[in-house]
Enzyme design. Structure first.
Site, short mmCIF file in Angstrom:
data_model
loop_
_atom_site.label_atom_id
_atom_site.label_comp_id
_atom_site.label_asym_id
_atom_site.label_seq_id
_atom_site.Cartn_x
_atom_site.Cartn_y
_atom_site.Cartn_z
N HIS A 84 -8.52 41.93 -3.43
CA HIS A 84 -8.34 40.50 -3.19
C HIS A 84 -6.86 40.18 -3.16
O HIS A 84 -6.10 40.58 -4.04
CB HIS A 84 -9.02 39.67 -4.29
N ASP A 163 -16.64 27.22 -8.47
CA ASP A 163 -15.35 27.47 -7.83
C ASP A 163 -15.26 26.79 -6.48
O ASP A 163 -14.20 26.29 -6.09
CB ASP A 163 -15.09 28.97 -7.67
N ARG A 170 -8.96 21.07 -5.92
CA ARG A 170 -7.57 21.44 -6.23
C ARG A 170 -6.71 21.36 -4.99
O ARG A 170 -5.55 20.95 -5.04
CB ARG A 170 -7.52 22.86 -6.81
N SER A 185 -10.42 31.26 -10.67
CA SER A 185 -11.05 31.09 -9.36
C SER A 185 -11.31 32.44 -8.71
O SER A 185 -12.43 32.74 -8.26
CB SER A 185 -10.12 30.23 -8.48
N LYS A 189 -15.29 34.81 -8.80
CA LYS A 189 -15.99 35.27 -7.58
C LYS A 189 -16.13 36.79 -7.58
O LYS A 189 -17.16 37.33 -7.22
CB LYS A 189 -15.20 34.83 -6.34
N1 URA Z 1 -7.52 32.30 -3.89
C1 URA Z 1 -8.62 31.87 -4.55
O1 URA Z 1 -9.73 32.33 -4.32
N2 URA Z 1 -8.45 30.92 -5.48
C2 URA Z 1 -7.24 30.39 -5.79
O2 URA Z 1 -7.16 29.54 -6.64
C3 URA Z 1 -6.11 30.84 -5.06
C4 URA Z 1 -6.26 31.82 -4.12
#
Ligand code: URA
Length: 427
Positions: A84, A163, A170, A185, A189
């Protein structure tokens, strides 16, 4: 115990730590719609300003995971490995990386997102391939993963729904750049997705959410701690995002460049980062003897790419969309390019139509910016420096405003040391 949003907001406003009960309640009540967006926005701002300790972040993340379903890849015969990125400009690495790591023996379940603001999104890029589908059911996802070794798709609605609501909120309330909120966040996931191992690409620099190495290191160690506590083998690389990755920023432009990498070519920085992340993923998955450089060179990563794209309805041989109009920005002087700013180029690509201003906006597949030189390259006055691409030429003026201060050219012979691609590692 009775709870209410105002007392939770006041606790954080007054710089105290939230209790486990407060966190569980507020995430659950927000997901159900009992806590209003404006109350959650106030709490997010209090968190951004006053922070959270490790216990609070861990509990907040666990509550977000518990807001939805968890996936299970235990039926697969291969070890799972995921990556990620915290988001950047020209960051197309997932495209060559997922098939490459699959070609080396891991299963890569890559749940990806769309771009917002100046950062690009993997799903928007892949959707420029005619026919390709981002939305898969859980069964389809597992079947593509089992059949090809890699899948890149959107997270289903059932995965960490807290999220989804929080991130959208946000984004429009100036509360994205909070380390506890970014860490929870991303990790909620990834943990809910059920990957066995995870490599984080934490971007640092003007085009990243984290502008300094210290902030990036803190974000990385927070996320590594969360992953490890949930039994996911997690490591992070801190990587440079002061200049765009590769020579393109934009959807179809980046797909084309990714295919070049899979064909054994492509820009050196994209190849270097793809291989560095592949080695980390394979190591974390226990496949220490795999050779990703060989899998790039011998075409086996390209084979997985083609099967993966076709399995999601895409035509890997289709001609990619090209924008209707181009505008070339030339070098105003001769010398050495010493700066090409990632944020400015990301904004220009976005203004050209590669990104969206609101979640529901469409993106242009062909829009974006092509770079003709990178920091450290010699340039000659009048040579093309950037080519801007869009279907809607009225966007050029606004995009050109963004590129105006985006580069520096120093006199020929000026000493210049390029930033390394990988700046650090946290495990
Ligand atoms: N990527 C995400 O999934 N969440 C964030 O808060 C920032 C980048």
């Amino acid at each position: 115990m009775a709870m209410d949003a105002i007392s939770v907001i006041r606790t954080k406003r007054d710089r105290a730590a939230l209790t486990d009960e407060q966190i569980d309640w507020v995430i659950d009540a927000y997901t159900r719609g009992e806590v209003a967006d404006y109350q959650m926005a106030a709490l997010n701002m209090a968190i951004l300003l006053n922070g959270m300790d490790r216990r609070e972040i861990a509990r907040w993340t666990a509550a977000m995971i518990a807001s939805g379903e968890r996936m299970d890849f235990s039926s697969l015969s291969r070890p799972t490995a995921d990556k990620h990125s915290t988001g950047g400009v020209g960051d197309k690495i997932t495209l060559p990386l997922a098939p490459l790591v699959a070609a080396c023996g891991a299963a890569v379940p890559q749940l990806s997102g769309r771009g917002l603001g100046h950062t690009g999104g993997t799903l928007d890029k892949l959707e420029s391939i005619p026919g390709w589908r981002a939305l898969l059911s859980n069964e389809e996802m597992l079947s593509v993963l089992d059949g090809t070794g890699a899948v890149i798709c959107a997270a289903g609605d059932g995965l960490a729904p807290a999220d989804k609501k929080l991130y959208a909120l946000r984004d429009v309330t100036g509360t994205v750049e909070a380390i506890p909120l970014i860490a929870s966040s991303i990790m909620s996931k990834k943990i809910a997705e059920g990957t066995g191992s995870l490599v984080l690409d934490v971007k640092v620099g003007s085009g990243a959410f984290m502008k300094t190495l210290d902030d990036a290191r803190e974000l990385a160690s927070t996320m590594v701690g969360l992953g490890t506590d949930h039994g996911v083998k997690t490591v992070a690389l801190l990587t440079d995002m002061s200049t765009p990755l590769g020579l393109t920023a934009g959807n179809a432009l980046e797909v084309r460049e990714s295919v070049e990498v899979l064909a054994g070519g492509g820009p050196a920085d994209v190849v270097e980062l793809t291989l560095a992340l592949a080695r980390e993923m394979l190591d974390a998955a226990g496949l220490k003897d795999a050779d990703p450089a060989k899998a790039l060179a011998d075409g086996s990563a390209m084979d997985v790419w083609r099967r993966m794209i076709a399995a999601q309805g895409g035509d890997p041989d289709a001609i990619l969309p090209v924008a209707r109009e181009q505008h070339v920005v030339v070098a105003p002087a001769s010398g050495v390019l010493t700066r090409l700013d990632a944020y400015d180029i990301g904004i220009a690509a976005w203004r050209l139509g590669a990104g969206r201003a609101r979640k529901e906006d469409p993106v242009q597949a062909g829009a974006g910016v092509e770079l003709h030189a990178k920091p450290g390259d010699p340039v000659v006055a009048g040579q093309p420096l950037l080519t801007l691409h869009t279907d809607t030429p009225e966007r050029f003026e606004y995009a050109l405003e963004a590129t105006q201060g985006s580069f520096d050219i120093a006199p020929a012979g000026t000493e210049f040391t390029a930033s390394p691609v990988v700046l650090g590692r946290v495990d």
